[in-house]
Design an enzyme around this catalytic site. Structure first.
Site, PDB file in Angstrom:
ATOM      1  N   SER A 135      41.686  46.496  31.421  1.00 27.89           N
ATOM      2  CA  SER A 135      41.460  46.656  32.854  1.00 27.89           C
ATOM      3  C   SER A 135      41.894  48.038  33.334  1.00 27.89           C
ATOM      4  O   SER A 135      41.201  48.700  34.108  1.00 27.89           O
ATOM      5  CB  SER A 135      42.238  45.586  33.624  1.00 27.89           C
ATOM      6  OG  SER A 135      43.612  45.720  33.340  1.00 27.89           O
ATOM      7  N   GLU A 136      43.013  48.458  32.780  1.00 27.57           N
ATOM      8  CA  GLU A 136      43.522  49.775  33.184  1.00 27.57           C
ATOM      9  C   GLU A 136      42.521  50.870  32.824  1.00 27.57           C
ATOM     10  O   GLU A 136      42.197  51.765  33.603  1.00 27.57           O
ATOM     11  CB  GLU A 136      44.854  50.014  32.469  1.00 27.57           C
ATOM     12  CG  GLU A 136      45.606  51.214  33.002  1.00 27.57           C
ATOM     13  CD  GLU A 136      46.755  51.576  32.079  1.00 27.57           C
ATOM     14  OE1 GLU A 136      47.291  52.688  32.246  1.00 27.57           O
ATOM     15  OE2 GLU A 136      47.096  50.750  31.191  1.00 27.57           O
ATOM     16  N   LYS A 137      42.049  50.780  31.589  1.00 20.16           N
ATOM     17  CA  LYS A 137      41.100  51.797  31.119  1.00 20.16           C
ATOM     18  C   LYS A 137      39.811  51.762  31.925  1.00 20.16           C
ATOM     19  O   LYS A 137      39.283  52.796  32.342  1.00 20.16           O
ATOM     20  CB  LYS A 137      40.767  51.564  29.648  1.00 20.16           C
ATOM     21  CG  LYS A 137      41.769  52.230  28.720  1.00 20.16           C
ATOM     22  CD  LYS A 137      41.312  52.080  27.287  1.00 20.16           C
ATOM     23  CE  LYS A 137      42.398  52.540  26.348  1.00 20.16           C
ATOM     24  NZ  LYS A 137      42.144  52.081  24.975  1.00 20.16           N
TER      25      LYS A 137
END
Ligand SMILES: *[C@@H]1O[C@H](CO)[C@@H](O)[C@H](O)[C@H]1NC(C)=O
Ligand SMILES: *[C@@H]1O[C@H](CO)[C@@H](O)[C@H](O)[C@H]1NC(C)=O
Ligand SMILES: *[C@@H]1O[C@H](CO)[C@@H](O)[C@H](O)[C@H]1NC(C)=O
Ligand SMILES: *[C@@H]1O[C@H](CO)[C@@H](O)[C@H](O)[C@H]1NC(C)=O
Ligand SMILES: *[C@@H]1O[C@H](CO)[C@@H](O)[C@H](O)[C@H]1NC(C)=O
Ligand SMILES: *[C@@H]1O[C@H](CO)[C@@H](O)[C@H](O)[C@H]1NC(C)=O
Ligand SMILES: *[C@@H]1O[C@H](CO)[C@@H](O)[C@H](O)[C@H]1NC(C)=O
Ligand SMILES: *[C@@H]1O[C@H](CO)[C@@H](O)[C@H](O)[C@H]1NC(C)=O
Ligand SMILES: *[C@@H]1O[C@H](CO)[C@@H](O)[C@H](O)[C@H]1NC(C)=O
Ligand SMILES: *[C@@H]1O[C@H](CO)[C@@H](O)[C@H](O)[C@H]1NC(C)=O
Length: 554
Positions: free
Chosen positions: A469-471
Site C-alpha cells: 500500500s505504501e509503495k
C-alpha cells in the site's frame, strides 16, 4: 610563265591599265591569241603623253623593212594604228615592231605575239586566262574583257557565257547578265562561284564569222565574317592579383579593318600619365581570313595599392564611335569556399564530438555545472518542499545477501545527506513510532522532490505485500498527482519485473533503474563514484549551500 600571265592580265585590263604601258615597262611586250580567233594589236607607245594626234604609226614584221600591208582583206594587215590578224594562225607567233613618228619624235617598239591552241578538251588555254578576284557576300562582276576592237558600229556584240566550258550556269537566279557591259553579275557570291568563266562572241568581218573568246579565272576571297571590330579582351572583367605582383595589361580588338588603335586609360587619363612607369606598346597582326588583331599592352611590374582603386579602360574609335571595355584589379579573395567546407566539416565534427563527450560525461558535466554555476544563477522560487527525496525500501531483510536496511539507513544517508547535503525522508528512520504509515507516507511524499525506491529481487527472499500500500501510494503520487520523479535503485540484478507492481514496471521502462554494485559494508562510500554520480544526477540540484568538500573527495 608567271610573267606572261601577268602581262596578259594587264592587256586584259587595257582601259584601266593604260598608264602602266610605258616603253620602260616592257622591253618586248607579250601578246597572246587563240588560234583561229581574230586579234588586233596596239602599239604600246601610243599611250605616251608626248604624242599628239599628229603622228604616223607603222607596223613591221620582225626584221622586215617593208611595212605590213594596209589591205583590209588581207589576213594580216594594219589599220588605224592596229595590227590585225583575222584570224590568227599558229605560224603568226613571232616578233612585230611598231614605229611611231611625229615631227619632233620617233620611237619603235617590239612585241611578241604567241598563238595558242586550246588545252585538250577545253574551250580555252590555261595560260591565257584573265584573273579576277572578288570578295564573297558582295555582288561579283565578271567582265568579258578586251572586246573594244570587235564592237560593231551599230550594235553590241552578243556575248555567250560558259563556266568550265559548259553553258547554262546563268540559270542560277543570283546571276544576271549585264548586257551593255559584256558582264555577268553574281549576287551573294560565294566560294562555290569561283572557276573558269569563258565568254564568247561572234565577230563579223568581210562577211565571215569569227569567234572571239576570253576566259576569266574567278577567285572568290572569303570576306572576314566580322567587319564590326570587337574586343577580344578585356571583357569588363576583374582579375585577382597580389599586391606587388607583375601583371601584363593587354587589350586587343579583332576586326576586318587594319589600323584600329586601341589605347588604355585610367582615372580619365592615359595610363602613362597615371603612372610614369606604364608604357603602352601597340601591336597589330593580320590573321588568316583577313581578320586583323590590334592590341595594346603595358606592364605593371609591381602592382600598387592605387591600381586596385580604378578601372582600367581600353578604348578604340571606329567610325566616329568610341568603344570601351574595362578591367579591374582585385585583391585575391581568400579561399572562402574551402574555408566554408573546412569550417562546416569541423563544425559538424565539433557538434558530434560535443554530443559524444556530453553523452559520456553528461552526468559529470551536469553535476559540475550545478556545483559551480548554481550559486550565480539566483535563487529559484521555492517549491515549498521540505525533503529532497523520500526513500522507500523493503525493511528487515537480514536473510538476504544485500541488506536493504544497511543501504537505505546507512549508505544512502552517508552519501546523500552527509556528503552531498541532501535532506532525505527515510520511512522507518524519520517517522515517529505509532504514526499511521499511510498518512505519513502520503504527507511526506508530497513534501519531497524525489521518491527513491530501493528494489530487491522479488519474491526471492520476501513478500512485497507488507509494503504494497505504501509503495502504491508513493507511485500514485509520484506519477499522477505531483509528477514527482522516481529514482529506482536495484540492489541486485532483477531478472523478472513481471512480479513487480505495474507502476514500477512503468517507471523502469520509462526512466530505467540504477543498479547498486557496491557491497553493503559500512566502510565509507564516496559520492564521486559512478553510481552515486548517477544518483546525484537524478536528484534535484541543491537550492543553496556550497559543497566545496565534495570536490575535495577523491
Ligand atoms: C627576228 O629578226 C631577227 C633579224 O632581224 C632574227 O634574227 C630573228 O630570228 C627573228 N625572230 C623571229 C622570232 O622571227
Ligand atoms: C605621215 O605620212 C604621210 C604620208 O604617208 C606624210 O604626208 C605625213 O607628213 C606624215 N606625217 C608625219 C607626222 O610624219
Ligand atoms: C613636240 O612638239 C610639240 C609641239 O608641236 C611639243 O608640244 C612637244 O613637247 C614636242 N615633244 C618633244 C618630245 O619635244
Ligand atoms: C615570245 O613569247 C614566247 C612565248 O611566251 C616565248 O617562248 C619566246 O621566247 C618569246 N620571244 C621573245 C623574243 O621574247
Ligand atoms: C542575297 O542574300 C540576302 C540575304 O542573305 C537575301 O535576302 C537575298 O534574297 C539574296 N539574294 C539572292 C539573289 O539570292
Ligand atoms: C580552271 O581551269 C584550270 C585549268 O586551266 C583547272 O585546273 C581548274 O581546276 C579550273 N578551275 C575550276 C574551279 O574548275
Ligand atoms: C565558233 O565557236 C562555236 C562554238 O564554240 C563553233 O561551233 C564554231 O564552229 C566556231 N566558229 C569558228 C569560225 O571557228
Ligand atoms: C588578346 O589578349 C589576351 C589577354 O592578354 C590574350 O590572352 C590573347 O592571346 C590575345 N589575343 C590575340 C589574338 O592576340
Ligand atoms: C613586359 O614584361 C615582359 C616580361 O615580363 C617583357 O618581355 C615586355 O617587353 C614588357 N613590356 C613592356 C611594354 O614593358
Ligand atoms: C563594358 O563597359 C563599358 C563601359 O563601362 C560599356 O560601354 C560596355 O558596353 C561594356 N561591355 C560589355 C560587354 O558589357
Amino acid at each position: 610563265q608567271q610573267n606572261m600571265t601577268s602581262i596578259f592580265l594587264l592587256t586584259g585590263h587595257l582601259i584601266v591599265l593604260i598608264p602602266l604601258f610605258s616603253t620602260e615597262r616592257c622591253v618586248i611586250c607579250d601578246y597572246f591569241v587563240l588560234v583561229g580567233e581574230p586579234t588586233a594589236l596596239t602599239c604600246p607607245i601610243i599611250t605616251l603623253p608626248v604624242l599628239h594626234s599628229d603622228y604616223n604609226l607603222t607596223w613591221y614584221k620582225n626584221g622586215s623593212a617593208t611595212p605590213v600591208t594596209t589591205e583590209r582583206d588581207a589576213r594580216i594587215h594594219q589599220r588605224e594604228g592596229l595590227l590585225w590578224f583575222i584570224p590568227a594562225m599558229l605560224e603568226d607567233s613571232g616578233l612585230y615592231e611598231c614605229n611611231v613618228r611625229s615631227l619632233n619624235y620617233s620611237s619603235k617598239k617590239t612585241i611578241n605575239l604567241t598563238v595558242f591552241k586550246n588545252d585538250n578538251g577545253l574551250c580555252y588555254n590555261g595560260k591565257m586566262k584573265f584573273e579576277q578576284k572578288v570578295m564573297s557576300t558582295k555582288t561579283g562582276k565578271i567582265i568579258c574583257p578586251d572586246l573594244e576592237q570587235f564592237k560593231d558600229e551599230d550594235n553590241q556584240p552578243e556575248v555567250h557565257w560558259y563556266k568550265e566550258c559548259k553553258p547554262g550556269f546563268l540559270e542560277d537566279k543570283r546571276l544576271v547578265l549585264a548586257e551593255g557591259e559584256n558582264a555577268v553579275l553574281i549576287r551573294n557570291i560565294t566560294v562555290q562561284d569561283r572557276g573558269n568563266y569563258t565568254c564568247h562572241m561572234v565577230y563579223m568581218y568581210m562577211g565571215k564569222q569569227y569567234n572571239v573568246s576570253r576566259t576569266i579565272s574567278l577567285e572568290v576571297k572569303e570576306k572576314p565574317l566580322q567587319t564590326q571590330p570587337e574586343f577580344i579582351y578585356p571583357r569588363n572583367n576583374t582579375i585577382e592579383v597580389e599586391l606587388g605582383s607583375h601583371v601584363v595589361m593587354e587589350c586587343n580588338v579583332s576586326s576586318g579593318i587594319n589600323g584600329l588603335i586601341p589605347f588604355w586609360q585610367v582615372n580619365d587619363e592615359d595610363v602613362d600619365i597615371f603612372d610614369q612607369t606604364y608604357r603602352e606598346q601597340f601591336y597589330e597582326e593580320v590573321l588568316p581570313h583577313g581578320l586583323a588583331v590590334s592590341g595594346t599592352k603595358f606592364n605593371i611590374s609591381k602592382v600598387k595599392v592605387k591600381d586596385y582603386v580604378h578601372k582600367f579602360f581600353c578604348h578604340f574609335i571606329y567610325g566616329s564611335q568610341q568603344f570601351t571595355a574595362y578591367i579591374k584589379l582585385e585583391y585575391p579573395a581568400r579561399n572562402i569556399q574551402g574555408h566554408l567546407i573546412g569550417g562546416g566539416v569541423s563544425l559538424v565534427f565539433l557538434v558530434f564530438f560535443t554530443l559524444f563527450i556530453y553523452k559520456i560525461f553528461r552526468i559529470d558535466i551536469v553535476l559540475w555545472y550545478r556545483d559551480s554555476c548554481h550559486p550565480f544563477l539566483g535563487k529559484k522560487v521555492s517549491d515549498e518542499k521540505i525533503y529532497d527525496a523520500y526513500v522507500l525500501y523493503p525493511k528487515h531483510r537480514e536473510s538476504c545477501l544485500y541488506s536493504s536496511d544497511i543501504f537505505a539507513l546507512k549508505i544512502l544517508p552517508e552519501v546523500l545527506e552527509r556528503q552531498c547535503g541532501y535532506n532525505l525522508f527515510i520511512l522507518g528512520r524519520d517517522d515517529l513510532p505509532g504514526e499511521a504509515v499511510i498518512s505519513v507516507a502520503d504527507e511526506k511524499i508530497r513534501q519531497s522532490r524525489r521518491v527513491i525506491i530501493v528494489l530487491v529481487p522479488e519474491p526471492s527472499c520476501y513478500s512485497i505485500l507488507e509494503d504494497e500500500s505504501e509503495k502504491q501510494l508513493a507511485m500514485h503520487s509520484a506519477l499522477i498527482q505531483d509528477g514527482i520523479k522516481v529514482i529506482l535503485i536495484e540492489l541486485e540484478k532483477i531478472q523478472d519485473y513481471a512480479a513487480m507492481p505495474e507502476s514500477i514496471r512503468y517507471i523502469k521502462q520509462k526512466h530505467g533503474a540504477l543498479r547498486w554494485k557496491g557491497d553493503c559494508s559500512k566502510r565509507s562510500h564516496s559520492a564521486s563514484t559512478r553510481f552515486w554520480k548517477k544518483v546525484r544526477y537524478q536528484m534535484p540540484s541543491r537550492k543553496s549551500g556550497s559543497l566545496s568538500g565534495l570536490r575535495l573527495l577523491p
